[in-house]
Design an enzyme around this catalytic site. Sequence first.
Site, PDB file in Angstrom:
ATOM      1  N   PHE A 128      61.310  -2.943 -43.226  1.00  0.00           N
ATOM      2  CA  PHE A 128      60.486  -1.967 -42.508  1.00  0.00           C
ATOM      3  C   PHE A 128      59.024  -2.353 -42.685  1.00  0.00           C
ATOM      4  CE2 PHE A 128      58.392   2.314 -42.738  1.00  0.00           C
ATOM      5  CZ  PHE A 128      58.895   2.920 -41.597  1.00  0.00           C
ATOM      6  N   GLU A 132      49.956  -2.205 -44.392  1.00  0.00           N
ATOM      7  CA  GLU A 132      49.134  -3.406 -44.200  1.00  0.00           C
ATOM      8  C   GLU A 132      48.169  -3.544 -45.378  1.00  0.00           C
ATOM      9  OE1 GLU A 132      47.240  -3.347 -40.390  1.00  0.00           O
ATOM     10  OE2 GLU A 132      49.163  -3.319 -39.332  1.00  0.00           O
ATOM     11  N   SER A 137      48.274   4.476 -47.224  1.00  0.00           N
ATOM     12  CA  SER A 137      48.465   5.914 -47.027  1.00  0.00           C
ATOM     13  C   SER A 137      48.042   6.347 -45.631  1.00  0.00           C
ATOM     14  CB  SER A 137      47.648   6.688 -48.070  1.00  0.00           C
ATOM     15  OG  SER A 137      48.207   6.495 -49.347  1.00  0.00           O
ATOM     16  N   TRP A 161      53.756  -5.634 -48.904  1.00  0.00           N
ATOM     17  CA  TRP A 161      54.698  -4.886 -49.761  1.00  0.00           C
ATOM     18  C   TRP A 161      56.011  -4.636 -49.018  1.00  0.00           C
ATOM     19  CZ3 TRP A 161      52.017  -6.029 -53.619  1.00  0.00           C
ATOM     20  CH2 TRP A 161      50.686  -5.666 -53.788  1.00  0.00           C
ATOM     21  N   GLN A 341      59.662   7.717 -76.180  1.00  0.00           N
ATOM     22  CA  GLN A 341      59.228   8.451 -77.378  1.00  0.00           C
ATOM     23  C   GLN A 341      60.413   8.712 -78.311  1.00  0.00           C
ATOM     24  OE1 GLN A 341      56.097   8.625 -77.455  1.00  0.00           O
ATOM     25  NE2 GLN A 341      55.821   9.701 -79.392  1.00  0.00           N
ATOM     26  N   GLY A 345      59.841   2.870 -81.784  1.00  0.00           N
ATOM     27  CA  GLY A 345      59.496   1.444 -81.612  1.00  0.00           C
ATOM     28  C   GLY A 345      60.532   0.701 -80.783  1.00  0.00           C
ATOM     29  N   GLU A 368      56.911   4.519 -50.054  1.00  0.00           N
ATOM     30  CA  GLU A 368      57.345   5.528 -49.067  1.00  0.00           C
ATOM     31  C   GLU A 368      56.472   6.784 -49.129  1.00  0.00           C
ATOM     32  OE1 GLU A 368      61.294   5.722 -47.830  1.00  0.00           O
ATOM     33  OE2 GLU A 368      61.837   3.801 -48.740  1.00  0.00           O
TER      34      GLU A 368
HETATM   35  N1  CAA Z   1      58.392  13.405 -37.606  1.00  0.00           N
HETATM   36  C1  CAA Z   1      58.005  13.254 -36.307  1.00  0.00           C
HETATM   37  N2  CAA Z   1      56.711  13.201 -35.922  1.00  0.00           N
HETATM   38  C2  CAA Z   1      55.776  13.295 -36.870  1.00  0.00           C
HETATM   39  C3  CAA Z   1      56.088  13.447 -38.229  1.00  0.00           C
HETATM   40  C4  CAA Z   1      57.461  13.508 -38.583  1.00  0.00           C
HETATM   41  N3  CAA Z   1      57.833  13.653 -39.858  1.00  0.00           N
HETATM   42  N4  CAA Z   1      54.958  13.497 -38.956  1.00  0.00           N
HETATM   43  C5  CAA Z   1      53.938  13.409 -38.085  1.00  0.00           C
HETATM   44  N5  CAA Z   1      54.442  13.282 -36.826  1.00  0.00           N
HETATM   45  C6  CAA Z   1      53.671  13.172 -35.588  1.00  0.00           C
HETATM   46  C7  CAA Z   1      52.717  14.346 -35.450  1.00  0.00           C
HETATM   47  O1  CAA Z   1      53.338  15.461 -34.858  1.00  0.00           O
HETATM   48  C8  CAA Z   1      51.629  13.764 -34.587  1.00  0.00           C
HETATM   49  O2  CAA Z   1      52.057  13.811 -33.241  1.00  0.00           O
HETATM   50  P1  CAA Z   1      51.014  14.188 -32.038  1.00  0.00           P
HETATM   51  O3  CAA Z   1      50.045  13.025 -32.030  1.00  0.00           O
HETATM   52  O4  CAA Z   1      51.869  14.268 -30.820  1.00  0.00           O
HETATM   53  O5  CAA Z   1      50.365  15.460 -32.444  1.00  0.00           O
HETATM   54  C9  CAA Z   1      51.575  12.303 -35.021  1.00  0.00           C
HETATM   55  O6  CAA Z   1      52.847  12.008 -35.635  1.00  0.00           O
HETATM   56  C10 CAA Z   1      50.476  12.032 -36.015  1.00  0.00           C
HETATM   57  O7  CAA Z   1      50.675  12.913 -37.106  1.00  0.00           O
HETATM   58  P2  CAA Z   1      49.497  13.314 -38.091  1.00  0.00           P
HETATM   59  O8  CAA Z   1      48.308  13.773 -37.272  1.00  0.00           O
HETATM   60  O9  CAA Z   1      50.027  14.243 -39.135  1.00  0.00           O
HETATM   61  O10 CAA Z   1      49.143  11.883 -38.746  1.00  0.00           O
HETATM   62  P3  CAA Z   1      48.083  11.473 -39.835  1.00  0.00           P
HETATM   63  O11 CAA Z   1      47.364  10.268 -39.377  1.00  0.00           O
HETATM   64  O12 CAA Z   1      47.286  12.659 -40.275  1.00  0.00           O
HETATM   65  O13 CAA Z   1      49.006  10.935 -41.049  1.00  0.00           O
HETATM   66  C11 CAA Z   1      50.407  11.008 -42.968  1.00  0.00           C
HETATM   67  C12 CAA Z   1      50.015  11.619 -41.610  1.00  0.00           C
HETATM   68  C13 CAA Z   1      51.417  11.991 -43.509  1.00  0.00           C
HETATM   69  C14 CAA Z   1      49.259  10.885 -43.949  1.00  0.00           C
HETATM   70  C15 CAA Z   1      51.042   9.613 -42.696  1.00  0.00           C
HETATM   71  O14 CAA Z   1      50.070   8.654 -42.358  1.00  0.00           O
HETATM   72  C16 CAA Z   1      51.856   9.087 -43.879  1.00  0.00           C
HETATM   73  O15 CAA Z   1      53.002   9.495 -44.086  1.00  0.00           O
HETATM   74  N6  CAA Z   1      51.269   8.154 -44.648  1.00  0.00           N
HETATM   75  C17 CAA Z   1      52.016   7.468 -45.713  1.00  0.00           C
HETATM   76  C18 CAA Z   1      52.687   6.251 -45.166  1.00  0.00           C
HETATM   77  C19 CAA Z   1      53.855   5.840 -45.987  1.00  0.00           C
HETATM   78  O16 CAA Z   1      54.640   6.642 -46.467  1.00  0.00           O
HETATM   79  N7  CAA Z   1      54.028   4.525 -46.134  1.00  0.00           N
HETATM   80  C20 CAA Z   1      55.161   3.987 -46.830  1.00  0.00           C
HETATM   81  C21 CAA Z   1      55.483   2.640 -46.292  1.00  0.00           C
HETATM   82  S1  CAA Z   1      57.192   2.250 -46.311  1.00  0.00           S
HETATM   83  C22 CAA Z   1      57.586   1.719 -47.853  1.00  0.00           C
HETATM   84  O17 CAA Z   1      56.943   2.023 -48.816  1.00  0.00           O
HETATM   85  C23 CAA Z   1      58.827   0.920 -47.916  1.00  0.00           C
HETATM   86  C24 CAA Z   1      59.194   0.342 -49.213  1.00  0.00           C
HETATM   87  O18 CAA Z   1      58.622  -0.598 -49.716  1.00  0.00           O
HETATM   88  C25 CAA Z   1      60.363   0.866 -49.904  1.00  0.00           C
END
Ligand code: CAA
Length: 385
Positions: A128, A132, A137, A161, A341, A345, A368
């Site tokens: 997935f 970047e 976040s 990552w 803890q 040791g 995630e």
């Molecule tokens: N389901 C469907 N749609 C969703 C949603 C959800 N859960 N969450 C948000 N949306 C939609 C919103 O409704 C919105 O739609 P509209 O434009 O039509 O209104 C759109 O998506 C944008 O939503 P936000 O305005 O809430 O977006 P934001 O820019 O404020 O960001 C955030 C929200 C929660 C901070 C998000 O950026 C986020 O989750 N960030 C963290 C990213 C993350 O988890 N990365 C992990 C990478 S994967 C990984 O780690 C894999 C691995 O190695 C194991």
Amino acid sequence: MRPPTMDFALSDEQRLIRDTARDFARAEILPKAAELDKTGRWPSEIIEKMSALGFMGMAVPSEHGGAGLDALSYALAMEEISAACASCGVIMSVNNSLFCDPLLKFGTDAQKRDVLAPSARGEMLGCFGLTEPMSGSDAQTMVTSAEKKGDRWILNGAKNWITNGPHADHILVFAVSDRAGPRVKHTAFLVAKGTPGFTQNARDHKLGIHAAHSCTVFFEACEVPETAVVGNVGEGFKVAMATLDGGRIGIASQALGIAKAALETSIAYAKDRKSFGVPISQHQAIQFMLSDMATELDAARLLTWRAATMKDRGVRHSMESAEAKLYASEMCTRVAHKAIQIHGGYGYSTEFPVERHYRDARITEIYEGTSEIQRIVIAASLLRG
Ligand code: CAA
């Protein structure tokens, strides 16, 4: 707010899945866990056996190559596999939650036939690509771009990552496909390993989960056909967010497994080790630590099972998944800390597995979505009403 509803009794089938996963994990994974951690070897033989058991596509219906089980069964199996080896847990989790699940929900018939089915059977592996180098976040600020040229899309950018990245046959990658309007639009693409312009770096070196390889991947004028689009053009961000709602249940379950292993090791050690003339399990200081560890673990498990149950019912569970992931991951670090803890040791040495649990626990608070992002998701749901 929605009243939380769930049935606490596991079905016969769910108990069977949990016991099968536990027996397999104890017999086939646990004896290798320390070696995998030490060497960082990719556990191909374990992935093969997990595939044979149907663990690589658990909640994918059988007509699409999966085991046709529910999200709660998946959470149960994830906990057991992760209790033995957190690296094996996340390899499984990424393929299930972050790759098969979105293909099932958003993929075309051809993508389901050619990619989902073999990936759910474990014959192929997926990863997935959202994060970047300068966008973790704040995922919307990604710079990877997708430009339409005739009937082809041209991808440019880097993702980092990427768990499973060095070994995956396909990546589900997210790119900005439209910068014209007031808000940028993203699109999701399915790209096969070997596609010209798509390359993988060597694996990353990390604090824990050493056998779960991750890497940076690059797209340089990487050309894919229109049929590579997953979901609708311009709706990729929603695909990513909806996918993470499910993925966070997987990581919460991974945290449960790590914490369970740390608690079980601590109980065994406390009964065996003596101080002041008695086993240390007879000291209240140790008993209180064990009690807190067990209580927090149970609380996290209930949150995780509730999120999984809501996913199974087809109800939006963004907030519940975020609560489960937030609490389970922070609980896991606290439990692993106490486990060291209790061991004194010995806990700090590689002779006992709790130092590995402590290192493995830490990532569950980061990938995630960090704990801070989970709090943002929870607050957004609370304030939306
Ligand atoms: N389901 C469907 N749609 C969703 C949603 C959800 N859960 N969450 C948000 N949306 C939609 C919103 O409704 C919105 O739609 P509209 O434009 O039509 O209104 C759109 O998506 C944008 O939503 P936000 O305005 O809430 O977006 P934001 O820019 O404020 O960001 C955030 C929200 C929660 C901070 C998000 O950026 C986020 O989750 N960030 C963290 C990213 C993350 O988890 N990365 C992990 C990478 S994967 C990984 O780690 C894999 C691995 O190695 C194991």
